[in-house]
Design a protein around this motif. Structure first.
Motif, PDB file in Angstrom:
ATOM      1  N   UNK A  23      -3.967   9.651  -6.320  1.00  0.00           N
ATOM      2  CA  UNK A  23      -5.062   8.328  -5.968  1.00  0.00           C
ATOM      3  C   UNK A  23      -4.557   8.071  -4.327  1.00  0.00           C
ATOM      4  N   UNK A  24      -5.520   8.146  -3.485  1.00  0.00           N
ATOM      5  CA  UNK A  24      -4.992   8.104  -1.791  1.00  0.00           C
ATOM      6  C   UNK A  24      -5.213   6.190  -2.141  1.00  0.00           C
ATOM      7  N   UNK A  25      -4.312   6.188  -0.450  1.00  0.00           N
ATOM      8  CA  UNK A  25      -3.851   5.228   0.202  1.00  0.00           C
ATOM      9  C   UNK A  25      -4.688   3.423  -1.322  1.00  0.00           C
ATOM     10  N   UNK A  26      -3.494   3.792  -2.378  1.00  0.00           N
ATOM     11  CA  UNK A  26      -3.167   2.880  -3.529  1.00  0.00           C
ATOM     12  C   UNK A  26      -2.746   1.541  -3.339  1.00  0.00           C
ATOM     13  N   UNK A  27      -3.211  -0.029  -3.311  1.00  0.00           N
ATOM     14  CA  UNK A  27      -2.755  -0.589  -3.127  1.00  0.00           C
ATOM     15  C   UNK A  27      -2.525  -1.350  -4.093  1.00  0.00           C
ATOM     16  N   UNK A  39       5.022  -2.339   2.862  1.00  0.00           N
ATOM     17  CA  UNK A  39       4.463  -3.737   2.126  1.00  0.00           C
ATOM     18  C   UNK A  39       3.625  -4.536   3.851  1.00  0.00           C
ATOM     19  N   UNK A  40       2.392  -4.755   3.950  1.00  0.00           N
ATOM     20  CA  UNK A  40       1.673  -4.480   5.295  1.00  0.00           C
ATOM     21  C   UNK A  40       1.035  -5.608   5.061  1.00  0.00           C
ATOM     22  N   UNK A  41       0.200  -5.773   6.304  1.00  0.00           N
ATOM     23  CA  UNK A  41      -0.419  -7.530   6.113  1.00  0.00           C
ATOM     24  C   UNK A  41      -2.013  -6.046   6.108  1.00  0.00           C
ATOM     25  N   UNK A  42      -2.781  -7.595   5.983  1.00  0.00           N
ATOM     26  CA  UNK A  42      -4.050  -7.124   5.055  1.00  0.00           C
ATOM     27  C   UNK A  42      -4.654  -6.323   6.060  1.00  0.00           C
ATOM     28  N   UNK A  43      -5.157  -6.644   7.588  1.00  0.00           N
ATOM     29  CA  UNK A  43      -5.284  -6.280   8.463  1.00  0.00           C
ATOM     30  C   UNK A  43      -5.265  -4.258   9.330  1.00  0.00           C
ATOM     31  N   UNK A  44      -4.492  -4.160   8.215  1.00  0.00           N
ATOM     32  CA  UNK A  44      -3.851  -2.825   8.964  1.00  0.00           C
ATOM     33  C   UNK A  44      -3.342  -1.903   7.353  1.00  0.00           C
ATOM     34  N   UNK A  45      -4.583  -2.120   6.330  1.00  0.00           N
ATOM     35  CA  UNK A  45      -4.543  -1.513   5.290  1.00  0.00           C
ATOM     36  C   UNK A  45      -5.234  -0.149   5.774  1.00  0.00           C
ATOM     37  N   UNK A  46      -5.643   0.772   5.354  1.00  0.00           N
ATOM     38  CA  UNK A  46      -6.240   2.124   5.038  1.00  0.00           C
ATOM     39  C   UNK A  46      -6.642   2.332   4.241  1.00  0.00           C
ATOM     40  N   UNK A  47      -7.303   1.589   2.894  1.00  0.00           N
ATOM     41  CA  UNK A  47      -8.171   1.213   1.251  1.00  0.00           C
ATOM     42  C   UNK A  47      -8.910  -0.232   2.174  1.00  0.00           C
ATOM     43  N   UNK A  48      -9.452   0.874   2.841  1.00  0.00           N
ATOM     44  CA  UNK A  48     -10.530  -0.210   3.069  1.00  0.00           C
ATOM     45  C   UNK A  48     -11.671  -0.715   2.908  1.00  0.00           C
ATOM     46  N   UNK A  49     -11.496  -0.462   0.906  1.00  0.00           N
ATOM     47  CA  UNK A  49     -12.278  -1.430   0.007  1.00  0.00           C
ATOM     48  C   UNK A  49     -11.702  -2.461  -0.117  1.00  0.00           C
ATOM     49  N   UNK A  50     -10.025  -2.128  -0.110  1.00  0.00           N
ATOM     50  CA  UNK A  50      -9.754  -3.178  -0.758  1.00  0.00           C
ATOM     51  C   UNK A  50      -9.338  -4.451   0.699  1.00  0.00           C
ATOM     52  N   UNK A  63       1.161  -0.955  -0.301  1.00  0.00           N
ATOM     53  CA  UNK A  63       0.056  -0.070  -0.397  1.00  0.00           C
ATOM     54  C   UNK A  63       0.898   1.010  -0.153  1.00  0.00           C
ATOM     55  N   UNK A  64       0.161   1.940  -0.498  1.00  0.00           N
ATOM     56  CA  UNK A  64       0.916   3.343  -0.105  1.00  0.00           C
ATOM     57  C   UNK A  64      -0.063   4.604  -0.638  1.00  0.00           C
ATOM     58  N   UNK A  65       0.772   5.491   0.268  1.00  0.00           N
ATOM     59  CA  UNK A  65       0.039   6.865   0.699  1.00  0.00           C
ATOM     60  C   UNK A  65      -0.413   7.237  -0.290  1.00  0.00           C
ATOM     61  N   UNK A  66      -0.381   7.579  -1.285  1.00  0.00           N
ATOM     62  CA  UNK A  66      -0.359   8.258  -2.783  1.00  0.00           C
ATOM     63  C   UNK A  66       0.289   7.301  -4.363  1.00  0.00           C
ATOM     64  N   UNK A  67      -0.626   7.679  -5.203  1.00  0.00           N
ATOM     65  CA  UNK A  67      -0.364   7.754  -6.570  1.00  0.00           C
ATOM     66  C   UNK A  67      -0.716   8.860  -7.243  1.00  0.00           C
ATOM     67  N   UNK A  68       0.488   9.389  -7.822  1.00  0.00           N
ATOM     68  CA  UNK A  68       1.291  10.409  -8.718  1.00  0.00           C
ATOM     69  C   UNK A  68       0.932   9.988  -9.637  1.00  0.00           C
ATOM     70  N   UNK A  69       0.360  10.412 -11.058  1.00  0.00           N
ATOM     71  CA  UNK A  69       0.510  10.233 -12.474  1.00  0.00           C
ATOM     72  C   UNK A  69       1.050  11.402 -13.183  1.00  0.00           C
ATOM     73  N   UNK A  70       1.263  11.395 -14.196  1.00  0.00           N
ATOM     74  CA  UNK A  70       2.767  12.440 -14.771  1.00  0.00           C
ATOM     75  C   UNK A  70       1.054  13.490 -15.090  1.00  0.00           C
ATOM     76  N   UNK A  71      -0.002  12.936 -15.159  1.00  0.00           N
ATOM     77  CA  UNK A  71      -1.190  13.517 -15.729  1.00  0.00           C
ATOM     78  C   UNK A  71      -1.187  14.737 -14.639  1.00  0.00           C
ATOM     79  N   UNK A  72      -0.732  14.057 -13.350  1.00  0.00           N
ATOM     80  CA  UNK A  72      -0.835  14.698 -12.372  1.00  0.00           C
ATOM     81  C   UNK A  72      -2.384  14.372 -11.059  1.00  0.00           C
TER      82      UNK A  72
END
Length: 154
Positions: free
Chosen positions: A38-42, A81-92, A26-35
């Motif tokens: 996306x927050x809490x991306x898995x 690298x996180x355990x599943x129960x530690x994720x912030x992306x609630x849907x995933x 999981x990443x805090x956010x992903x930024x694309x070259x277009x600007x």
């Protein structure tokens, strides 16, 4: 658990060995070259062609599946690298936890009464990944998870 990821090769190795090491990236956010950001991306897939990075697959907080060309990635902030129960992306987290619980139930069903060392190792890894309290709600794990010993003083 949260361990830092140092590059796409690390991501690829963790994802390729998911069954052995558990967890996800999981990443805090992903930024694309277009600007776009996306927050809490898995990160679910890292496509390599030889040693060259081609694309990465991701799931956003809204449940969108993204396949991003490597050239379009501007920044992946704090991949861990996180355990599943530690994720912030609630849907995933919810989706992956349901998959793992289903797998664990089936594992217990197939090994009912025959808890060999390989079964115990696999079960304990899955339990650690989704969290003991989450598992206890749905599965009786007393056969593989050691109970705390109670000592009495006479």
């Amino acid at each position: 658990m949260e361990s830092q990821i140092n590059g796409f090769e690390d991501m690829h190795t963790i994802l390729a060995n998911e069954r052995k090491v558990g967890g996800v990236i999981e990443s805090d956010y992903l930024r694309l070259s277009t600007g776009e950001e996306y927050n809490n991306i898995v990160i679910t897939k890292v496509e390599l062609l030889g040693s060259a990075l081609c694309s990465i697959g991701c799931v956003t907080e809204e449940g969108q599946l993204l396949i991003v060309n490597a050239k379009e990635v501007s920044l992946i902030h704090q991949p861990r690298h996180k355990r599943i129960h530690e994720l912030r992306n609630q849907l995933f987290k919810h989706t992956k936890m349901q998959q793992k619980l289903k797998y664990l139930k089936r594992l217990f069903e197939l090994n009912d009464g025959s808890y060999n060392p390989l079964f115990r190792e696999e079960a304990l890894l899955v339990i650690k990944d989704i969290g003991l309290k989450n598992v206890k709600k749905e599965i009786d794990v007393s056969g593989v998870y050691p109970k705390e010993k109670v000592y009495t003083i006479a």
